[in-house]
Design a protein around this motif. Structure first.
Motif, short mmCIF file in Angstrom:
data_model
loop_
_atom_site.label_atom_id
_atom_site.label_comp_id
_atom_site.label_asym_id
_atom_site.label_seq_id
_atom_site.Cartn_x
_atom_site.Cartn_y
_atom_site.Cartn_z
N PRO A 18 -6.00 14.51 -9.99
CA PRO A 18 -6.08 13.25 -10.75
C PRO A 18 -5.55 12.07 -9.93
N LEU A 19 -6.04 10.90 -10.21
CA LEU A 19 -5.58 9.71 -9.52
C LEU A 19 -4.29 9.23 -10.19
N GLN A 20 -3.30 8.96 -9.36
CA GLN A 20 -1.98 8.63 -9.88
C GLN A 20 -1.81 7.12 -10.00
N VAL A 21 -1.11 6.69 -11.04
CA VAL A 21 -0.90 5.26 -11.26
C VAL A 21 0.58 4.90 -11.32
N THR A 22 1.45 5.85 -11.15
CA THR A 22 2.89 5.56 -11.19
C THR A 22 3.48 5.66 -9.79
N SER A 23 4.41 4.79 -9.49
CA SER A 23 4.97 4.72 -8.15
C SER A 23 5.69 6.00 -7.75
N ASP A 24 6.20 6.76 -8.70
CA ASP A 24 6.90 8.00 -8.38
C ASP A 24 6.01 9.03 -7.71
N ASP A 25 4.70 8.90 -7.89
CA ASP A 25 3.76 9.85 -7.30
C ASP A 25 3.41 9.52 -5.86
N TYR A 26 3.97 8.47 -5.34
CA TYR A 26 3.64 8.02 -3.99
C TYR A 26 4.83 8.25 -3.06
N GLU A 27 4.50 8.81 -1.91
CA GLU A 27 5.55 9.28 -1.01
C GLU A 27 5.87 8.28 0.09
N TYR A 28 4.85 7.56 0.53
CA TYR A 28 5.04 6.63 1.64
C TYR A 28 4.59 5.23 1.22
N TRP A 29 5.33 4.25 1.69
CA TRP A 29 5.06 2.86 1.34
C TRP A 29 5.04 1.98 2.58
N GLY A 30 4.14 1.01 2.57
CA GLY A 30 4.14 0.00 3.61
C GLY A 30 5.11 -1.10 3.27
N PRO A 31 5.36 -2.01 4.19
CA PRO A 31 6.36 -3.07 3.99
C PRO A 31 5.94 -4.20 3.07
N GLY A 32 4.68 -4.30 2.69
CA GLY A 32 4.26 -5.34 1.77
C GLY A 32 3.70 -6.56 2.47
N THR A 33 2.79 -7.23 1.78
CA THR A 33 2.21 -8.47 2.29
C THR A 33 2.09 -9.45 1.12
N GLN A 34 2.46 -10.70 1.37
CA GLN A 34 2.51 -11.71 0.30
C GLN A 34 1.13 -12.28 0.02
N VAL A 35 0.79 -12.35 -1.26
CA VAL A 35 -0.42 -13.03 -1.71
C VAL A 35 0.00 -14.13 -2.67
N THR A 36 -0.40 -15.35 -2.38
CA THR A 36 -0.05 -16.49 -3.22
C THR A 36 -1.33 -17.19 -3.66
N VAL A 37 -1.49 -17.34 -4.96
CA VAL A 37 -2.66 -18.00 -5.52
C VAL A 37 -2.18 -19.26 -6.24
N SER A 38 -2.51 -20.39 -5.68
CA SER A 38 -2.00 -21.65 -6.22
C SER A 38 -2.91 -22.79 -5.82
N SER A 39 -2.99 -23.77 -6.70
CA SER A 39 -3.78 -24.97 -6.38
C SER A 39 -2.87 -26.04 -5.79
N CYS A 51 0.86 -1.18 0.00
CA CYS A 51 0.00 0.00 0.00
C CYS A 51 0.89 1.23 0.00
N ALA A 52 0.36 2.31 -0.56
CA ALA A 52 1.14 3.52 -0.72
C ALA A 52 0.26 4.75 -0.54
N ALA A 53 0.85 5.79 0.00
CA ALA A 53 0.17 7.07 0.18
C ALA A 53 0.80 8.10 -0.73
N SER A 54 -0.05 8.83 -1.44
CA SER A 54 0.48 9.81 -2.39
C SER A 54 1.02 11.03 -1.66
N LYS A 55 1.64 11.91 -2.40
CA LYS A 55 1.95 13.23 -1.89
C LYS A 55 0.61 13.92 -1.61
N ILE A 56 0.64 14.93 -0.76
CA ILE A 56 -0.59 15.63 -0.41
C ILE A 56 -1.23 16.21 -1.66
N VAL A 57 -2.54 15.98 -1.81
CA VAL A 57 -3.25 16.42 -3.00
C VAL A 57 -4.54 17.14 -2.62
#
Length: 127
Positions: free
Chosen positions: A106-127, A95-101
């Motif tokens: 406009p809604l941003q879709v590039t990572s450069d527009d995001y200022e803060y990031w969480g550490p990540g969580t793994q999602v695995t889809v497998s049979s 998850c990411a938080a943008s710069k103050i807007v």
């Protein structure tokens, strides 16, 4: 702003998961919030974004119709509900938080527009 994602795990194809991202710190409500993901050997890609007011959303075409993004301002939490999961959805989700807007920014879709990031969580889809 600090972000902490949770809710990842392993699921079979066609299953569902809901990711949560808890935000703390000043000005968190003045930012668009997004989810990105990164699969092994691939670049980080945009998944979904929600406006600071919660009224506008945007999705990557690959998840449109299957994923939903929402935010609860009282709980300072953003959610990503993922349904009909596919093996190609397997990745670490960030998850990411943008710069103050402003509200109408406009809604941003590039990572450069995001200022803060969480550490990540793994999602695995497998049979």
């Amino acid at each position: 702003v600090q972000l902490q994602a949770s809710g990842g795990g392993s699921v079979q194809p066609g299953g569902s998961l809901r990711l949560s991202c808890a935000a703390s710190g000043r000005t968190r409500s003045s930012r668009n919030m997004a989810w990105f993901r990164q699969a092994p050997g691939k670049e980080r890609e945009f998944v979904a974004v929600i406006s600071r007011g919660g009224s506008r959303t945007l999705f990557n075409d690959s998840v449109k119709g299957r994923f939903t993004i929402s935010r609860d301002t009282d709980k300072n939490t953003v959610y990503l509900a993922m349904n009909s999961l596919k093996p190609e959805d397997t990745a670490v989700y960030y998850c990411a938080a943008s710069k103050i807007v402003i509200l109408t920014a406009p809604l941003q879709v590039t990572s450069d527009d995001y200022e803060y990031w969480g550490p990540g969580t793994q999602v695995t889809v497998s049979s």
